[in-house]
Design a protein around this motif. Structure first.
Motif, short mmCIF file in Angstrom:
data_model
loop_
_atom_site.label_atom_id
_atom_site.label_comp_id
_atom_site.label_asym_id
_atom_site.label_seq_id
_atom_site.Cartn_x
_atom_site.Cartn_y
_atom_site.Cartn_z
N ALA A 266 0.82 -1.21 0.00
CA ALA A 266 0.00 0.00 0.00
C ALA A 266 0.85 1.25 0.00
O ALA A 266 0.60 2.20 -0.74
CB ALA A 266 -0.92 0.00 1.22
N LEU A 267 1.88 1.28 0.82
CA LEU A 267 2.72 2.48 0.91
C LEU A 267 3.51 2.71 -0.36
O LEU A 267 3.97 3.83 -0.61
CB LEU A 267 3.67 2.35 2.11
CG LEU A 267 3.00 2.40 3.48
CD1 LEU A 267 4.03 2.14 4.57
CD2 LEU A 267 2.31 3.73 3.71
N ILE B 134 -6.36 -2.18 4.02
CA ILE B 134 -4.94 -1.89 4.22
C ILE B 134 -4.32 -1.40 2.92
O ILE B 134 -3.52 -0.45 2.91
CB ILE B 134 -4.21 -3.14 4.74
CG1 ILE B 134 -4.76 -3.54 6.11
CG2 ILE B 134 -2.71 -2.90 4.82
CD1 ILE B 134 -4.22 -4.84 6.64
N MET B 135 -4.68 -2.04 1.81
CA MET B 135 -4.13 -1.62 0.52
C MET B 135 -4.63 -0.22 0.14
O MET B 135 -3.87 0.63 -0.32
CB MET B 135 -4.52 -2.62 -0.56
CG MET B 135 -3.94 -2.30 -1.92
SD MET B 135 -4.63 -3.33 -3.22
CE MET B 135 -6.33 -2.79 -3.22
N MET B 136 -5.92 0.03 0.36
CA MET B 136 -6.49 1.33 0.02
C MET B 136 -5.89 2.45 0.86
O MET B 136 -5.85 3.61 0.42
CB MET B 136 -8.01 1.30 0.23
CG MET B 136 -8.77 0.54 -0.83
SD MET B 136 -8.77 1.44 -2.38
CE MET B 136 -9.85 0.39 -3.35
N ALA B 137 -5.45 2.13 2.06
CA ALA B 137 -4.88 3.17 2.91
C ALA B 137 -3.67 3.82 2.28
O ALA B 137 -3.39 5.00 2.50
CB ALA B 137 -4.52 2.58 4.27
N GLY B 138 -2.94 3.05 1.47
CA GLY B 138 -1.75 3.60 0.84
C GLY B 138 -2.04 4.74 -0.10
O GLY B 138 -1.23 5.67 -0.25
N VAL B 139 -3.20 4.71 -0.76
CA VAL B 139 -3.56 5.76 -1.71
C VAL B 139 -3.69 7.10 -0.99
O VAL B 139 -3.16 8.12 -1.42
CB VAL B 139 -4.86 5.39 -2.44
CG1 VAL B 139 -5.26 6.48 -3.41
CG2 VAL B 139 -4.69 4.06 -3.18
N ARG C 142 -12.35 5.01 3.50
CA ARG C 142 -11.88 3.86 2.72
C ARG C 142 -11.62 2.66 3.62
O ARG C 142 -12.00 1.53 3.30
CB ARG C 142 -10.61 4.21 1.95
CG ARG C 142 -10.84 5.14 0.77
CD ARG C 142 -9.63 5.19 -0.12
NE ARG C 142 -9.77 6.22 -1.14
CZ ARG C 142 -9.31 6.10 -2.38
NH1 ARG C 142 -8.71 4.99 -2.75
NH2 ARG C 142 -9.45 7.07 -3.25
N MET C 143 -10.96 2.90 4.73
CA MET C 143 -10.65 1.80 5.63
C MET C 143 -11.90 1.27 6.32
O MET C 143 -12.05 0.05 6.51
CB MET C 143 -9.62 2.26 6.67
CG MET C 143 -8.29 2.71 6.08
SD MET C 143 -7.04 3.09 7.30
CE MET C 143 -6.75 1.47 7.99
N ILE C 144 -12.83 2.17 6.66
CA ILE C 144 -14.03 1.73 7.37
C ILE C 144 -14.93 0.90 6.47
O ILE C 144 -15.35 -0.21 6.83
CB ILE C 144 -14.80 2.96 7.92
CG1 ILE C 144 -14.01 3.61 9.06
CG2 ILE C 144 -16.18 2.55 8.41
CD1 ILE C 144 -14.60 4.92 9.54
N VAL C 145 -15.24 1.40 5.27
CA VAL C 145 -16.18 0.69 4.40
C VAL C 145 -15.56 -0.60 3.88
O VAL C 145 -16.27 -1.61 3.70
CB VAL C 145 -16.65 1.58 3.24
CG1 VAL C 145 -17.37 2.81 3.76
CG2 VAL C 145 -15.49 2.00 2.34
N GLY D 245 -14.71 14.25 0.84
CA GLY D 245 -13.72 13.19 1.03
C GLY D 245 -14.36 11.91 1.55
O GLY D 245 -13.95 10.81 1.15
N CYS D 246 -15.37 12.03 2.41
CA CYS D 246 -16.08 10.83 2.88
C CYS D 246 -16.78 10.12 1.73
O CYS D 246 -16.79 8.89 1.64
CB CYS D 246 -17.09 11.22 3.95
SG CYS D 246 -16.36 11.78 5.51
N GLY D 247 -17.39 10.91 0.84
CA GLY D 247 -18.06 10.30 -0.31
C GLY D 247 -17.08 9.59 -1.23
O GLY D 247 -17.34 8.47 -1.70
N VAL D 248 -15.94 10.22 -1.48
CA VAL D 248 -14.92 9.59 -2.32
C VAL D 248 -14.39 8.32 -1.66
O VAL D 248 -14.20 7.28 -2.32
CB VAL D 248 -13.77 10.57 -2.61
CG1 VAL D 248 -12.63 9.88 -3.36
CG2 VAL D 248 -14.28 11.76 -3.42
N GLY D 249 -14.17 8.38 -0.34
CA GLY D 249 -13.68 7.19 0.36
C GLY D 249 -14.67 6.05 0.35
O GLY D 249 -14.31 4.89 0.15
N ALA D 250 -15.96 6.37 0.55
CA ALA D 250 -16.99 5.33 0.53
C ALA D 250 -17.12 4.71 -0.85
O ALA D 250 -17.38 3.51 -0.99
CB ALA D 250 -18.34 5.92 0.97
#
Length: 408
Positions: free
Chosen positions: A9-10, A46-51, A264-267, A313-318
């Motif tokens: 991810a990083l 975990i992978m999405m967190a890197g973005v 992203r991490m939550i959903v 940002g919440c909408g994009v993450g979801a």
């Protein structure tokens, strides 16, 4: 495995810089879900967190490197940092390398203590290039099919025709190398064969768009991604035109990046919960992105701009946190590579078309507000397309059903 995913991810570039970055991002999004089933959402989180971590850590790091080492030195250091992604990519081992050998009791056609074949013998004929694949698998003595506690990835997720093509090409290459006296001509032939396989694979992936559901996923994703990316690039200029400083704009974008990361991490994690509706959350992301993009140009108070950008940002993450998971839910894990590849192809075309088009709208109208409303309409069209998804489900048969029906 968690450390491996975090490392990948990083080192995942976002947005992808050219062909190399695009290939790396596509591979990560399609390979990682294949390794998991019960905890696929956590792995994806975990992978999405890197973005998002790249968006938060990257700008201050680049600014520091440029101040200390100049443009050339900063570029070389960033290239060296990204080179570590090769180590992360080397960890994408085939699952068979890490599976235990499982001996089977005596069954008709098999001797006691022998391993059950990975590929049924009736699926191969004597002249099939798949025999080369089977012989290669048989030589790996310390690997076999998964045990009860192992991964559930089976033959349904393996591209057998692709393996056959690779095996056939490998045999042809070996034959050419042994019979040809000119190494240069053999290299050219190998390159042409690779290009031919890439072209055939690309055409095969685009055939997935014949499915109405795949077409909705691809077109909806193209409109949404191009809409919100052009919007966030336009925010600093729109705020500067409204009398705010670039520091104010950077703070708004940073807030949106933090909210993007959290959602992203939550959903992605919640997607492992059986009662969680991936499709509903994905569509809610479309709605929230579109609503905030409609509202933002109307605001004049900086505090409300920060609030709206956080909601954006919440909408994009979801939405993006479930981007590849919703493909699996709708199309099945077997079709994830082809559908994701087709989506990325359309998104790339959208970058070429929509960027200049929005620039023309801005120049003709002379207003950032009108341009942002056009982008918000694009995202709203994505939501409208997804509202048609139940109708396509009723009309077309589930692509995953034939694969499931073939299983005994």
């Amino acid at each position: 495995m968690v450390l491996f995913l975090l490392f990948v991810a990083l080192n995942t570039p976002s947005p992808p810089p050219g062909a190399g970055g695009g290939a790396a991002v596509c591979i990560c999004f399609t390979i990682v879900p294949l390794y998991f089933e019960r905890r696929r959402g956590q792995a994806n989180a975990i992978m999405m967190a890197g973005v998002c971590l790249g968006q938060i850590i990257g700008p201050p790091l680049v600014n520091f490197l440029q101040a200390e080492f100049g443009y050339k030195g900063a570029t070389i250091i960033m290239g060296a940092i990204l080179l570590n992604a090769c180590v992360g990519a080397s960890l994408f081992h085939p699952i068979a390398w890490h599976q235990k050998r499982v001996t089977r009791p005596k069954i008709d056609g098999l001797q006691e203590g022998t391993e059950e074949p990975l590929v049924p013998s009736e699926a191969l004929d004597t002249n099939s290039p798949m025999l080369a694949v089977r012989r290669g698998l048989a030589r790996v003595r310390n690997h076999s099919i998964a045990s009860l506690g192992g991964s559930s990835l089976g033959l349904s997720t393996i591209d057998l025709p692709g393996l056959a093509a690779l095996a056939s090409a490998a045999e042809d290459d070996n034959g050419d190398a042994s019979s040809s006296s000119s190494r240069g001509s053999g290299t050219i032939c190998n390159i042409l064969k690779i290009l031919q396989r890439v072209w055939c694979s690309t055409v095969s992936d685009l055939r997935a768009l014949r499915s109405p559901r795949a077409l909705i996923i691809a077109v909806g994703g193209t409109l949404c991604i191009n809409g919100y990316l052009n919007f966030v690039m336009m925010v600093p200029f729109a705020m500067q035109a409204g009398g705010y400083t670039l520091q104010d704009a950077a703070f708004c974008i940073s807030i949106s990046a933090v909210c993007n990361l959290l959602l992203r991490m939550i959903v992605s994690t919640l997607s492992d919960w059986p009662r969680f509706s991936v499709r509903a959350c994905y569509m809610a992301g479309f709605g929230l992105i579109s609503a905030t993009m409609f509202v933002f140009p109307l605001l004049t108070d900086l505090r409300w701009m920060m609030v709206v950008m956080g909601a954006w940002g919440c909408g994009v993450g979801a939405n993006m946190g479930l981007y590849n998971l919703v493909m699996i839910k709708v199309m099945g894990i077997d079709r994830l590579p082809s559908v994701f590849g087709s989506c990325c192809f359309l998104v790339a075309i959208g970058f070429i078309l929509f960027g200049p088009l929005i620039g023309v709208v801005r120049d003709v109208s002379g207003s950032y507000s009108i341009s942002m409303w056009v982008l918000a309409t694009m995202v709203l069209l994505s939501l409208c397309l997804w509202l048609l998804m139940p109708a396509t489900k009723e009309r077309g048969a589930d692509e995953a059903a034939p694969a499931l029906a073939k299983k005994p």
